[in-house]
Design an enzyme around this catalytic site. Structure first.
Site, PDB file in Angstrom:
ATOM      1  N   ASP A 157      40.152  37.425  38.923  1.00  0.00           N
ATOM      2  CA  ASP A 157      40.071  37.038  37.647  1.00  0.00           C
ATOM      3  C   ASP A 157      39.096  36.715  36.772  1.00  0.00           C
ATOM      4  OD1 ASP A 157      41.331  34.100  37.005  1.00  0.00           O
ATOM      5  OD2 ASP A 157      42.604  35.192  36.182  1.00  0.00           O
ATOM      6  N   LYS A 160      43.012  42.706  43.854  1.00  0.00           N
ATOM      7  CA  LYS A 160      43.329  41.915  43.043  1.00  0.00           C
ATOM      8  C   LYS A 160      44.611  41.666  42.537  1.00  0.00           C
ATOM      9  CE  LYS A 160      43.497  40.724  38.018  1.00  0.00           C
ATOM     10  NZ  LYS A 160      42.978  40.384  37.032  1.00  0.00           N
TER      11      LYS A 160
END
Length: 214
Positions: free
Chosen positions: A142, A124
């Site tokens: 997220d 991420k």
């Protein structure tokens, strides 16, 4: 979890996002690739507002890997103590600063594999840096994007990896560059977890979410 929306509906949704905000930007403050990398690494389980508050002073004195190493772990902790998990994060930031100097000439690399080789940098974080700094159509999923993707059918999936693949596979190519930020901002301010603001949602009529609020 909603079913995957069809291509024409997705085009209509992202056309509305683009019309409302043609060039969305992330909310983490940074001045270069290194400060962006550090800010994103610090943002895990923390708010962007809290990270920005801590990093304004930090980046004024340590905006390169060399300066971060000179500051040291204790000096870094003094700046980021208000951020959750600050001790582990400080250890990772110092370690990744050392790796950048030793293995990458002090420069932040522009490949996902190289970024993920750095201490404390996961997929991420790597995707955020690739997207925000180099303009690559990387999708950093997220909690906001995971929720929006599944609630709306824009990119359904049981895991963050599945949602990332759904965005890459189904969102029209000409909207991939900014999809990450449109979805985060939509989840942060409109399609909120506990009480989505469906009454002000720009894609209200295109969203299959059954529990819409007034």
């Amino acid at each position: 979890m909603a079913r995957q929306l069809d291509y024409l509906t997705l085009r209509a949704i992202f056309a509305r996002f683009a019309a409302a905000d043609p060039a969305p930007e992330g909310e983490l403050e940074h001045t270069n690739a290194f400060t962006l990398l550090v800010a994103v690494a610090l943002s895990a389980q923390a708010t962007d507002v809290g990270v920005n508050r801590a990093t304004r002073g930090l980046f004024a004195v340590a905006d390169t890997p060399e300066k971060m190493l000179a500051l040291g772990e204790d000096g870094l902790i003094a700046h980021i103590r208000t951020i959750g998990l600050y001790r582990n994060k400080a250890r990772h930031v110092i370690a990744l600063s050392r790796r950048l100097i030793d293995d990458f000439g002090g420069e932040v690399p522009c490949s996902r594999a190289a970024l993920q080789s750095l201490p404390g940098v996961g997929r991420k974080t790597a995707n955020v840096v690739l997207n925000m700094w180099w303009g690559m159509p990387a999708q950093a999923v997220d909690t906001h994007i995971f929720r929006v993707g599944n609630r709306t059918g824009i990119a359904p999936g049981k895991t963050v990896d599945a949602v990332e693949r759904a965005i890459e596979d189904h969102v029209p190519a000409d909207y991939q560059r900014h999809a990450h930020h449109w979805l985060i901002l939509h989840g942060r301010y409109i399609c909120k977890a506990r009480k989505p603001a469906c009454g002000t949602c720009p894609i209200h009529d295109l969203c299959p979410f059954e529990e819409k609020t007034a």
